[in-house]
Design an enzyme around this catalytic site. Structure first.
Site, mmCIF file in Angstrom:
data_model
loop_
_atom_site.group_PDB
_atom_site.id
_atom_site.type_symbol
_atom_site.label_atom_id
_atom_site.label_comp_id
_atom_site.label_asym_id
_atom_site.label_seq_id
_atom_site.Cartn_x
_atom_site.Cartn_y
_atom_site.Cartn_z
ATOM 1 N N ASN A 62 50.745 -17.992 -31.853
ATOM 2 C CA ASN A 62 51.470 -18.722 -30.740
ATOM 3 C C ASN A 62 51.705 -20.299 -31.132
ATOM 4 O O ASN A 62 50.758 -21.165 -31.694
ATOM 5 C CB ASN A 62 50.447 -18.386 -29.530
ATOM 6 C CG ASN A 62 48.978 -18.532 -29.640
ATOM 7 O OD1 ASN A 62 48.629 -18.462 -30.647
ATOM 8 N ND2 ASN A 62 48.578 -19.099 -28.488
ATOM 9 N N GLU A 64 52.011 -23.502 -29.167
ATOM 10 C CA GLU A 64 52.095 -24.263 -27.681
ATOM 11 C C GLU A 64 52.944 -25.584 -27.821
ATOM 12 O O GLU A 64 53.091 -26.188 -28.765
ATOM 13 C CB GLU A 64 50.858 -24.473 -27.019
ATOM 14 C CG GLU A 64 50.317 -22.990 -26.826
ATOM 15 C CD GLU A 64 48.884 -22.868 -26.178
ATOM 16 O OE1 GLU A 64 48.236 -23.958 -25.783
ATOM 17 O OE2 GLU A 64 48.314 -21.753 -25.848
ATOM 18 N N CYS A 73 54.992 -17.283 -27.802
ATOM 19 C CA CYS A 73 53.786 -16.483 -28.129
ATOM 20 C C CYS A 73 53.808 -15.897 -29.601
ATOM 21 O O CYS A 73 55.057 -15.823 -30.428
ATOM 22 C CB CYS A 73 54.017 -14.954 -27.335
ATOM 23 S SG CYS A 73 53.705 -15.378 -25.672
ATOM 24 N N GLU A 75 53.961 -13.045 -31.182
ATOM 25 C CA GLU A 75 54.569 -11.656 -31.413
ATOM 26 C C GLU A 75 56.129 -12.022 -31.399
ATOM 27 O O GLU A 75 56.581 -11.679 -32.524
ATOM 28 C CB GLU A 75 54.413 -10.928 -30.154
ATOM 29 C CG GLU A 75 53.197 -10.210 -29.827
ATOM 30 C CD GLU A 75 52.290 -10.822 -29.108
ATOM 31 O OE1 GLU A 75 52.437 -12.213 -28.979
ATOM 32 O OE2 GLU A 75 51.197 -10.551 -28.436
ATOM 33 N N CYS A 112 52.062 -9.501 -24.119
ATOM 34 C CA CYS A 112 52.741 -9.803 -22.706
ATOM 35 C C CYS A 112 53.970 -9.149 -22.656
ATOM 36 O O CYS A 112 54.775 -8.713 -23.489
ATOM 37 C CB CYS A 112 52.839 -11.399 -22.659
ATOM 38 S SG CYS A 112 54.250 -12.099 -23.506
ATOM 39 N N CYS A 115 56.910 -10.434 -24.665
ATOM 40 C CA CYS A 115 56.819 -9.884 -25.953
ATOM 41 C C CYS A 115 57.302 -8.325 -26.008
ATOM 42 O O CYS A 115 57.880 -8.148 -26.991
ATOM 43 C CB CYS A 115 55.494 -10.372 -26.638
ATOM 44 S SG CYS A 115 55.472 -12.126 -26.752
HETATM 45 N N1 THU Z 1 50.151 -15.570 -25.964
HETATM 46 C C1 THU Z 1 50.573 -14.813 -27.078
HETATM 47 O O1 THU Z 1 50.824 -15.314 -28.043
HETATM 48 N N2 THU Z 1 50.973 -13.663 -27.037
HETATM 49 C C2 THU Z 1 50.882 -12.626 -25.753
HETATM 50 O O2 THU Z 1 51.362 -11.644 -25.748
HETATM 51 C C3 THU Z 1 50.303 -13.335 -24.813
HETATM 52 C C4 THU Z 1 50.017 -14.671 -24.600
HETATM 53 C C5 THU Z 1 49.825 -16.778 -25.993
HETATM 54 C C6 THU Z 1 50.821 -17.701 -25.250
HETATM 55 C C7 THU Z 1 49.798 -18.768 -24.955
HETATM 56 O O3 THU Z 1 50.026 -19.774 -26.027
HETATM 57 C C8 THU Z 1 48.561 -18.335 -24.740
HETATM 58 O O4 THU Z 1 48.480 -17.010 -25.481
HETATM 59 C C9 THU Z 1 47.674 -18.231 -23.668
HETATM 60 O O5 THU Z 1 48.677 -17.438 -22.734
#
Ligand code: THU
Length: 160
Positions: A62, A64, A73, A75, A112, A115
């Site tokens: 991920n 940010e 994210c 994925e 999520c 994704c």
């Molecule tokens: N996140 C992912 O990388 N994948 C997911 O399926 C759920 C959330 C990340 C996004 C963000 O950087 C952190 O997790 C918190 O939500």
């Protein structure tokens, strides 16, 4: 009027050591990728490793952003990279690991909704199922035989 029932079957491994060796090594790649996550805002880091049918492995984590919705994210970082580099390859398996950097995450963390939608696009495009394995930092590992299993009643190109 009638009710319809939608069922999904998942496989649960008690821990990493129960995984078949090829999946354990894919998960190890996801664990490595997770270490490079850029997650200064949530302190929640996620790693993804994708095995393609050309035997390439693509990883992602991920990323940010101070403008929160601009982040992405793990994925989708990984799958869009796979799609951009290997447009003709099929995605065979995905391994995911996720957890807080503040406390240990033992719950398997599923992808999520956004994704799932992104992965579904490739599953529909390639017409073969994508196996998905997800875990926390440690603890149980959940396997889904396909993305469709995780996203019943999905929206896809057939509706357009
Ligand atoms: N996140 C992912 O990388 N994948 C997911 O399926 C759920 C959330 C990340 C996004 C963000 O950087 C952190 O997790 C918190 O939500």
């Amino acid at each position: 009027m009638k009710d319809i029932k939608i069922e999904s079957t998942l496989t649960v491994y008690d821990n990493f050591n129960e995984l078949p060796s090829d999946i354990a090594s894919l998960m190890e790649k996801a664990i490595e990728a997770r270490k490079n996550a850029y997650a200064p805002y949530s302190n929640f880091s996620v790693g993804a490793a994708i095995l393609l049918d050309n035997n390439q492995i693509v990883t992602g984590n991920n990323q940010e952003n101070a403008s929160y919705p601009s982040g992405l994210c793990a994925e989708r970082t990984a799958i869009y990279y796979a799609g951009s580099q290997y447009p003709d390859a099929k995605i065979v398996k995905m391994a995911l690991t996720a957890g807080s950097r503040i406390s240990q995450t033992i719950t398997p963390i599923p992808p999520c909704g956004a994704c799932r939608q992104a992965i579904a696009e490739y599953e529909v495009k390639q017409k073969t199922p994508i196996e998905i394995y997800f875990m926390g930092e440690t603890g149980k590992v959940v396997k889904s035989n396909s993305l469709a299993n995780l996203l019943p009643l999905g929206f896809d190109r057939s509706f357009l």
